[in-house]
Write a protein that holds these residues in place. Structure first.
Motif, PDB file in Angstrom:
ATOM      1  N   ALA A  13      46.134  65.674  18.673  1.00 40.17           N
ATOM      2  CA  ALA A  13      44.836  65.076  18.346  1.00 40.17           C
ATOM      3  C   ALA A  13      44.558  63.875  19.235  1.00 40.17           C
ATOM      4  O   ALA A  13      43.421  63.671  19.676  1.00 40.17           O
ATOM      5  CB  ALA A  13      44.804  64.671  16.867  1.00 40.17           C
ATOM      6  N   THR A  14      45.588  63.070  19.516  1.00 37.91           N
ATOM      7  CA  THR A  14      45.423  61.917  20.395  1.00 37.91           C
ATOM      8  C   THR A  14      44.997  62.363  21.785  1.00 37.91           C
ATOM      9  O   THR A  14      44.064  61.809  22.372  1.00 37.91           O
ATOM     10  CB  THR A  14      46.735  61.105  20.482  1.00 37.91           C
ATOM     11  N   LYS A  16      43.493  65.154  22.666  1.00 43.68           N
ATOM     12  CA  LYS A  16      42.153  65.731  22.621  1.00 43.68           C
ATOM     13  C   LYS A  16      41.069  64.661  22.482  1.00 43.68           C
ATOM     14  O   LYS A  16      39.924  64.890  22.859  1.00 43.68           O
ATOM     15  CB  LYS A  16      42.047  66.727  21.475  1.00 43.68           C
ATOM     16  N   SER A  17      41.422  63.487  21.959  1.00 41.54           N
ATOM     17  CA  SER A  17      40.426  62.441  21.736  1.00 41.54           C
ATOM     18  C   SER A  17      40.192  61.565  22.968  1.00 41.54           C
ATOM     19  O   SER A  17      39.345  60.682  22.934  1.00 41.54           O
ATOM     20  CB  SER A  17      40.854  61.557  20.559  1.00 41.54           C
ATOM     21  N   ASN A  38      49.273  56.426  26.626  1.00 40.66           N
ATOM     22  CA  ASN A  38      47.826  56.560  26.456  1.00 40.66           C
ATOM     23  C   ASN A  38      47.164  55.272  26.892  1.00 40.66           C
ATOM     24  O   ASN A  38      47.520  54.197  26.404  1.00 40.66           O
ATOM     25  CB  ASN A  38      47.462  56.850  24.996  1.00 40.66           C
ATOM     26  N   ARG A  40      43.408  53.588  27.118  1.00 42.75           N
ATOM     27  CA  ARG A  40      42.047  53.769  26.616  1.00 42.75           C
ATOM     28  C   ARG A  40      41.163  52.608  27.051  1.00 42.75           C
ATOM     29  O   ARG A  40      41.547  51.455  26.933  1.00 42.75           O
ATOM     30  CB  ARG A  40      42.047  53.856  25.096  1.00 42.75           C
TER      31      ARG A  40
END
Length: 134
Positions: A13-14, A16-17, A38, A40
Protein backbone atom coordinates in the motif's frame (compact mmCIF):
# COMPACT_ATOMS: atom_id res chain seq x y z
CA UNK A 1 -4.18 -12.57 9.27
CA UNK A 2 -0.56 -13.45 9.83
CA UNK A 3 1.86 -10.70 10.82
CA UNK A 4 4.09 -11.13 7.72
CA UNK A 5 1.08 -10.97 5.42
CA UNK A 6 -0.16 -7.81 7.13
CA UNK A 7 3.28 -6.22 6.91
CA UNK A 8 3.53 -7.17 3.22
CA UNK A 9 0.16 -5.57 2.51
CA UNK A 10 1.19 -2.39 4.32
CA UNK A 11 4.41 -2.20 2.33
CA UNK A 12 2.50 -2.76 -0.92
CA UNK A 13 0.00 0.00 0.00
CA UNK A 14 2.88 2.37 0.78
CA UNK A 15 4.48 1.73 -2.61
CA UNK A 16 1.16 2.21 -4.44
CA UNK A 17 0.57 5.53 -2.64
CA UNK A 18 3.75 7.16 -3.99
CA UNK A 19 3.18 10.29 -6.08
CA UNK A 20 5.19 11.67 -9.02
CA UNK A 21 7.59 13.57 -6.73
CA UNK A 22 7.99 10.62 -4.34
CA UNK A 23 10.41 7.71 -4.47
CA UNK A 24 10.22 4.19 -3.16
CA UNK A 25 13.22 1.86 -3.07
CA UNK A 26 13.09 -1.80 -2.11
CA UNK A 27 16.41 -3.59 -1.51
CA UNK A 28 16.40 -7.33 -2.01
CA UNK A 29 18.82 -10.18 -1.49
CA UNK A 30 17.57 -12.99 -3.69
CA UNK A 31 13.86 -13.24 -2.91
CA UNK A 32 14.16 -11.57 0.50
CA UNK A 33 13.33 -7.90 1.10
CA UNK A 34 16.19 -6.55 3.22
CA UNK A 35 15.41 -2.85 3.21
CA UNK A 36 13.05 -0.09 2.14
CA UNK A 37 13.35 3.66 1.64
CA UNK A 38 10.48 6.04 0.99
CA UNK A 39 11.05 9.68 0.10
CA UNK A 40 7.96 11.86 -0.01
CA UNK A 41 7.56 15.42 -1.13
CA UNK A 42 5.55 17.61 1.24
CA UNK A 43 2.47 18.69 -0.74
CA UNK A 44 1.60 21.72 1.38
CA UNK A 45 2.36 24.85 -0.69
CA UNK A 46 4.79 26.45 1.77
CA UNK A 47 6.64 23.17 2.31
CA UNK A 48 6.59 21.63 -1.16
CA UNK A 49 10.33 22.25 -1.53
CA UNK A 50 10.95 19.62 1.16
CA UNK A 51 11.28 15.88 0.73
CA UNK A 52 11.42 13.65 3.79
CA UNK A 53 12.61 10.10 3.81
CA UNK A 54 12.59 7.14 6.10
CA UNK A 55 14.69 4.03 5.68
CA UNK A 56 14.70 0.59 7.24
CA UNK A 57 17.34 -2.06 6.75
CA UNK A 58 17.59 -5.49 8.31
CA UNK A 59 20.27 -5.49 11.00
CA UNK A 60 22.28 -8.23 9.23
CA UNK A 61 22.83 -5.84 6.29
CA UNK A 62 23.98 -2.76 8.18
CA UNK A 63 27.54 -1.90 7.22
CA UNK A 64 27.18 -3.66 3.85
CA UNK A 65 26.82 -0.47 1.81
CA UNK A 66 23.18 -1.17 1.02
CA UNK A 67 21.87 1.72 3.13
CA UNK A 68 24.41 4.10 1.58
CA UNK A 69 23.33 3.10 -1.93
CA UNK A 70 19.67 3.61 -1.05
CA UNK A 71 20.26 7.06 0.46
CA UNK A 72 22.49 8.05 -2.51
CA UNK A 73 19.67 7.10 -4.88
CA UNK A 74 17.19 9.17 -2.87
CA UNK A 75 19.50 12.21 -2.90
CA UNK A 76 20.06 11.85 -6.67
CA UNK A 77 16.30 11.61 -7.20
CA UNK A 78 15.71 14.75 -5.12
CA UNK A 79 18.52 16.67 -6.86
CA UNK A 80 16.97 15.90 -10.23
CA UNK A 81 13.46 16.78 -9.06
CA UNK A 82 12.44 20.33 -9.93
CA UNK A 83 10.38 20.78 -6.75
CA UNK A 84 12.57 19.30 -4.01
CA UNK A 85 15.31 21.60 -2.66
CA UNK A 86 15.83 20.19 0.82
CA UNK A 87 15.77 16.62 2.11
CA UNK A 88 15.05 16.00 5.79
CA UNK A 89 15.05 12.97 8.05
CA UNK A 90 14.82 11.95 11.67
CA UNK A 91 17.11 9.43 13.32
CA UNK A 92 17.32 7.98 16.82
CA UNK A 93 20.24 9.47 18.75
CA UNK A 94 21.21 5.97 19.89
CA UNK A 95 22.06 5.07 16.28
CA UNK A 96 25.49 6.70 15.84
CA UNK A 97 26.27 4.63 12.74
CA UNK A 98 23.30 6.09 10.88
CA UNK A 99 24.10 9.63 12.04
CA UNK A 100 27.69 9.22 10.82
CA UNK A 101 26.44 7.95 7.44
CA UNK A 102 24.02 10.84 7.02
CA UNK A 103 26.72 13.39 7.88
CA UNK A 104 29.07 11.79 5.36
CA UNK A 105 26.32 12.15 2.74
CA UNK A 106 25.91 15.88 3.40
CA UNK A 107 23.24 16.01 6.09
CA UNK A 108 23.57 18.35 9.05
CA UNK A 109 21.89 18.17 12.44
CA UNK A 110 19.22 20.85 12.79
CA UNK A 111 17.48 19.96 16.06
CA UNK A 112 17.28 17.38 18.81
CA UNK A 113 14.12 16.49 20.67
CA UNK A 114 15.07 15.17 24.10
CA UNK A 115 13.65 11.82 25.24
CA UNK A 116 11.28 11.88 22.26
CA UNK A 117 11.29 8.12 21.69
CA UNK A 118 10.23 5.62 24.34
CA UNK A 119 12.05 2.30 24.02
CA UNK A 120 11.63 -0.84 26.09
CA UNK A 121 14.75 0.03 28.10
CA UNK A 122 14.28 3.79 28.42
CA UNK A 123 14.21 6.83 26.17
CA UNK A 124 16.35 8.21 23.36
CA UNK A 125 16.50 11.57 21.64
CA UNK A 126 15.25 12.14 18.12
CA UNK A 127 17.67 14.02 15.84
CA UNK A 128 16.40 16.07 12.90
CA UNK A 129 18.86 16.30 10.00
CA UNK A 130 18.71 18.12 6.66
CA UNK A 131 20.55 18.34 3.36
CA UNK A 132 20.06 21.50 1.27
CA UNK A 133 20.46 20.33 -2.30
CA UNK A 134 19.93 23.59 -4.19
Amino acid sequence: MKTKQLQSRREEATIKSLGPNDLGIVAVDGNTVIGMLNLRQDHRKKFEHIGQFGISLQRAYTGSGTGTKMVDQAIDFARNNEKIEKVILTVFANNPGAIKLYKRLGFEEEATLKNQVKLTDGYTDLVYMANFLK
